[in-house]
Design a protein around this motif. Structure first.
Motif, PDB file in Angstrom:
ATOM      1  N   THR A 170      40.148  47.171  29.682  1.00  0.00           N
ATOM      2  CA  THR A 170      40.750  45.878  29.329  1.00  0.00           C
ATOM      3  C   THR A 170      41.253  45.127  30.557  1.00  0.00           C
ATOM      4  O   THR A 170      41.414  43.907  30.513  1.00  0.00           O
ATOM      5  N   ASN A 172      39.610  44.703  33.253  1.00  0.00           N
ATOM      6  CA  ASN A 172      38.472  44.061  33.921  1.00  0.00           C
ATOM      7  C   ASN A 172      38.118  42.782  33.169  1.00  0.00           C
ATOM      8  O   ASN A 172      37.678  42.837  32.014  1.00  0.00           O
ATOM      9  N   PRO A 173      38.274  41.612  33.788  1.00  0.00           N
ATOM     10  CA  PRO A 173      37.982  40.340  33.098  1.00  0.00           C
ATOM     11  C   PRO A 173      36.557  40.261  32.564  1.00  0.00           C
ATOM     12  O   PRO A 173      36.296  39.566  31.569  1.00  0.00           O
ATOM     13  N   ALA A 174      35.630  40.980  33.178  1.00  0.00           N
ATOM     14  CA  ALA A 174      34.236  40.940  32.731  1.00  0.00           C
ATOM     15  C   ALA A 174      34.066  41.553  31.345  1.00  0.00           C
ATOM     16  O   ALA A 174      33.049  41.309  30.681  1.00  0.00           O
ATOM     17  N   ASN A 175      35.045  42.346  30.900  1.00  0.00           N
ATOM     18  CA  ASN A 175      34.936  43.018  29.610  1.00  0.00           C
ATOM     19  C   ASN A 175      35.617  42.253  28.473  1.00  0.00           C
ATOM     20  O   ASN A 175      35.710  42.774  27.360  1.00  0.00           O
ATOM     21  N   LYS A 176      36.065  41.033  28.733  1.00  0.00           N
ATOM     22  CA  LYS A 176      36.763  40.261  27.707  1.00  0.00           C
ATOM     23  C   LYS A 176      35.849  40.055  26.497  1.00  0.00           C
ATOM     24  O   LYS A 176      34.715  39.599  26.620  1.00  0.00           O
ATOM     25  N   GLU A 178      34.494  42.347  24.763  1.00  0.00           N
ATOM     26  CA  GLU A 178      33.583  43.472  24.604  1.00  0.00           C
ATOM     27  C   GLU A 178      34.303  44.666  23.968  1.00  0.00           C
ATOM     28  O   GLU A 178      35.529  44.690  23.859  1.00  0.00           O
TER      29      GLU A 178
END
Length: 267
Positions: A170, A172-176, A178
């Motif tokens: 959570t 990691n902004p790339a996983n927003k 997901e």
């Protein structure tokens, strides 16, 4: 055989320890208008009960038993409290408590005291019964006690590693938006909750290894299981996740809900 009179006195002092923790937390939550702080007090309350029992059981229980049970409970409780405090930093009120307090008729503060804090204090006291009883057993640890320690360690591993993996994901902004479906989360939708429940089955076996009085506390780990899997843990979280993450339904279809198990090949 534990001294029943001493155990009875301990039950009273343990209740006082739990009440002290939740009342201090209630004052803090009321002042900052954020009742989610009670989640931090959950682990701290169990640690306070374990330490209170350790002090009072001196001269009654086997020293090794007392040290291991107290240490296991405090380690679990403080780790959980620290994790929840770290996770909650910078956030407002938990939606679960907003929804609960919206049902209050009259004072929200009085309702929060009754339905959140005092109820949580009572739950702490009841679920901690194995921790209290185990420390009054005068016999040295046997094989079942050490099986309980091993199960406790497995539970702590699942809970701590599951929490760590979720925090990294959570963060990691790339996983927003997901869904975390790797690591322990590949095998269980709630490996941290499974670990929490397993910790308490381990503590229960430590108590049950001493005889019928410890074995009679079986409702305590069952209550923890019920809270995590059926009441305030898994159901509320999954309802929120289904609303916020489009891929969560597929994740639910292929992944075990609680007990770790290989995922289905297809949804």
């Amino acid at each position: 055989m534990p001294d029943l009179g001493a155990v009875g006195v301990n039950l009273i002092y343990a209740a006082m320890a739990a009440l002290t923790v939740v009342m201090i937390t209630f004052i803090i939550g009321t002042v900052i208008d954020k009742h989610r702080v009670v989640d931090i007090a959950w682990g701290i309350g169990f640690a306070a009960i374990a330490v209170t029992t350790f002090v009072l059981s001196s001269g009654h229980g086997d020293t090794t038993r007392r040290l291991v049970v107290m240490g296991a409970t405090v380690a679990w409780g403080l780790r959980l409290a620290g994790h929840i405090a770290w996770r909650a930093r910078g956030h407002g009120e938990d939606p679960r408590y907003e929804q609960m307090l919206s049902r209050a008729k009259g004072s929200r503060t009085a309702y929060a005291l009754r339905m959140v804090y005092l109820l949580q204090g009572l739950s702490m006291w009841f679920i901690s019964l194995p921790v209290q009883i185990a420390q009054y057993d005068p016999d040295p640890p046997n094989w079942l006690f050490w099986v309980g320690v091993a199960i406790w360690a497995v539970g702590l591993f699942f809970e701590a590693v599951g929490d760590y993996q979720l925090v990294r994901f959570t963060g990691n902004p790339a996983n927003k938006g997901e869904v975390l479906d790797s690591g322990l989360w590949r095998y269980s939708r709630h490996p941290n909750y499974f670990g929490d429940a397993t910790v308490w089955w381990g503590l229960y076996l430590m108590a049950a290894s001493g005889g019928w009085l410890g074995a009679a506390t079986i409702l305590s780990p069952l209550a923890m299981n019920w809270l995590l899997a059926k009441k305030t843990g898994k159901p509320l979280l999954e309802k929120d996740m289904a609303n916020r993450r489009p891929g969560y339904a597929d994740y639910v279809a292929r992944t075990s809900g609680f007990f770790p198990w290989p995922p289905k090949r297809s949804a």
